[in-house]
Design a protein around this motif. Structure first.
Motif, PDB file in Angstrom:
ATOM      1  N   ASP B  44      -9.476 -15.259 -11.133  1.00  0.00           N
ATOM      2  CA  ASP B  44      -9.696 -13.826 -10.931  1.00  0.00           C
ATOM      3  C   ASP B  44      -8.392 -13.037 -10.906  1.00  0.00           C
ATOM      4  O   ASP B  44      -8.364 -11.881 -10.469  1.00  0.00           O
ATOM      5  CB  ASP B  44     -10.539 -13.566  -9.672  1.00  0.00           C
ATOM      6  N   GLY B  45      -7.302 -13.672 -11.417  1.00  0.00           N
ATOM      7  CA  GLY B  45      -6.037 -12.948 -11.519  1.00  0.00           C
ATOM      8  C   GLY B  45      -5.251 -12.866 -10.229  1.00  0.00           C
ATOM      9  O   GLY B  45      -4.261 -12.129 -10.152  1.00  0.00           O
ATOM     10  N   ARG B  46      -5.699 -13.628  -9.230  1.00  0.00           N
ATOM     11  CA  ARG B  46      -4.970 -13.665  -7.958  1.00  0.00           C
ATOM     12  C   ARG B  46      -4.855 -15.111  -7.494  1.00  0.00           C
ATOM     13  O   ARG B  46      -5.756 -15.923  -7.748  1.00  0.00           O
ATOM     14  CB  ARG B  46      -5.706 -12.872  -6.876  1.00  0.00           C
ATOM     15  N   ALA B  47      -3.777 -15.403  -6.799  1.00  0.00           N
ATOM     16  CA  ALA B  47      -3.629 -16.716  -6.176  1.00  0.00           C
ATOM     17  C   ALA B  47      -3.385 -16.507  -4.690  1.00  0.00           C
ATOM     18  O   ALA B  47      -2.568 -15.679  -4.295  1.00  0.00           O
ATOM     19  CB  ALA B  47      -2.456 -17.468  -6.806  1.00  0.00           C
ATOM     20  N   VAL B  48      -4.117 -17.247  -3.872  1.00  0.00           N
ATOM     21  CA  VAL B  48      -3.886 -17.246  -2.429  1.00  0.00           C
ATOM     22  C   VAL B  48      -2.957 -18.417  -2.141  1.00  0.00           C
ATOM     23  O   VAL B  48      -3.185 -19.519  -2.654  1.00  0.00           O
ATOM     24  CB  VAL B  48      -5.203 -17.424  -1.652  1.00  0.00           C
TER      25      VAL B  48
END
Lengths: 336, 336
Positions: B44-48
């Motif tokens: 989703d275009g984000r990394a946690v």
């Protein structure tokens, strides 16, 4: 004052302002420190990740034989540089660091603040303009240990692996090689740091604060480099890894290597050492070794140093110099 | 055989097969170990991202006062659990771990192999089915240190931060609380591990191999939890962090806390301890503390334990129990 005098929250309050978070940090950080985890932008749907640890008395000494005292700034800078280099070596751009610090209770608070400054300065001065520290962890131990994990972006491009070199490719180098090893030899010598000439001091400082060529990796990716890695364990050892992964021979040109050795004369003359051993075996400059299709104009910063050849029964995959097997150098953490 | 007898490559060759990489690893890992960095999917275009370190004699003892010897499996499992929990506490799903191991030369190779098995088992048995080890770093030190950085995905959802609790919300808990602290007290007692009853042994094992409720975080996000964190430093301390970040009071219900304490009787009766102190002050179970809008059906695994109230001049943001300020517990790394 030592870290034992502060609570974790108090120590963090001394560190955070030095990391330039909260407003001025890189735009890739969507959520910075303070929650269970940070959130970082991964614009092309992929994240490049690597992790590296520096341990006191293994990767650095607080005081070296020549009298130099490693600063927190040095350790912070080097932690940033090593990790930023791993993303560079894939052709990527670093977006975010997370940092875990293990500190003996007697560590001066000022040393830790200096480490935070060094992290920030390394990120900035090496040109990782999209990158900031997004989070971390603090704990106690008997020795200082600094672990950084880095997140990067490939910006839609194809990562440059170690395995793509083909016979006929050009072998090229970006950044320096051997200088950090020359600096290490100076640190481990009895030549007092105060007595060093500026050119010698510069080598020492490159060991303490390496300067990987961060613009070179994405440029190499852009022109179609076939294979790439960063030289952290030595030209012959890391070159051997690239050669093995690609199933090729990297044949290096002595005429290209000699000037690299000449640049180390300020240290080798002082120490009576062979500078070519540092060129072939020295790691930690974090220069890039890459291969490019013949005929491609090498990107800014790269210099041709050899050619890729097909292996033969008499010459298995590995590194040669003018056709002769190159001696291994570099460093293995466990073997003696 | 100790790690000093092996080269880095030889040691890695013993570890890698135990990490189930290369074919069977999670599909989120686009490029696993062996290059300068790993590549992980960030759909989703984000990394946690989060990072956690365990250090010998700080976070675990190789041998405890009651005779229990911490296995490599325990340390590997706990490293996975702690990190997976940080992603869970944001409402996310873990995609990838990178691991940095610092090992004294005298560390048995079998202990390190066991650690790799524990990492793999923790990931699998806790249910992080998309997750695998994507890369790492190995080095020497005087004490064992294990750092894991974890990458997760929010799967298009909105991360559940600590700062969103509002007056009127329900306070709820998923997973256990106080059990790891009861287990720690048993380890630090003189009650020989062999003499423990099964219920006591289970508490000890939860300290060594915590079981964070990994399905609960994404479920809480899905129903609109307003705030969440994992309880790593104690219910009152971590609850206080959530309360401070949200500017609210978390008022806990004694009737909900009492059964949590009763579950610790096998240890508290043996040791003559107050089990409520473990419930309020004990960390490391890595349960989730979350707040939900009133009227929302709590997701599976969550139990209501209190309510969120607006602060008043006489009751600043923090944790209360039936309206009375709760004593702090938990653990601070540097303060004594």
């Amino acid at each position: 004052m030592t870290v034992a005098a502060l609570s974790e929250a108090e120590l963090l309050a001394r560190i955070f302002p030095r990391l330039e978070m909260g407003g001025t940090h890189g735009s890739a950080t969507l959520l910075g420190p303070g929650d269970d985890a940070a959130i970082v932008s991964a614009p092309d749907g992929r994240a490049v990740i690597s992790i590296d640890t520096q341990v006191q008395d293994q990767d650095f000494r607080l005081q070296w034989p020549n009298g130099y005292r490693t600063t927190g700034f040095d350790v912070g800078w080097k932690a940033a540089a090593q990790n930023l280099s791993d993303i560079n070596a894939m052709g990527g751009v670093a977006m975010s660091l997370v940092v875990s610090l293990t500190l003996p209770p007697e560590t001066p608070v000022s040393w830790v603040a200096d480490l935070a400054d060094g992290l920030t300065a390394g990120i900035r001065e090496l040109g990782a303009t999209d990158c900031s520290v997004a989070g971390g962890d603090l704990g106690r131990g008997r020795e200082i240990s600094v672990t950084v994990a880095v997140l990067g972006s490939l910006a839609g491009g194809t990562a440059v692996l170690r395995s793509g070199a083909r016979a006929g490719d050009v072998v090229a180098l970006a950044g320096t090689v051997g200088r950090a090893a020359a600096g290490l030899a100076l640190l481990e010598s009895e030549n007092a740091v105060q007595s060093l000439a500026p050119a010698q001091r510069a080598l020492l400082e490159l060991q303490c604060r390496p300067r990987p060529p961060l613009s070179a990796g994405p440029l190499a990716m852009a022109v179609g480099a076939t294979a790439m890695l960063d030289i952290s364990d030595g030209l012959v050892r890391d070159g051997g890894r690239l050669a093995a992964a690609s199933g090729v021979v990297l044949d290096l040109d002595p005429a290209a290597l000699n000037p690299l050795a000449e640049a180390l004369r300020p240290a080798s003359d002082l120490l009576g050492a062979d500078p070519m051993a540092w060129v072939l075996g020295g790691g930690e400059d974090h220069g890039l070794l890459a291969t490019f299709p013949a005929g491609v104009q090498l990107p800014a910063g790269f210099t041709a140093i050899g050619s890729v050849q097909a292996p033969e029964s008499s010459t298995p995959p590995g590194v040669t110099i003018a056709g002769h097997a190159a001696g291994t150098g570099g460093w293995d953490h466990f073997a003696d």
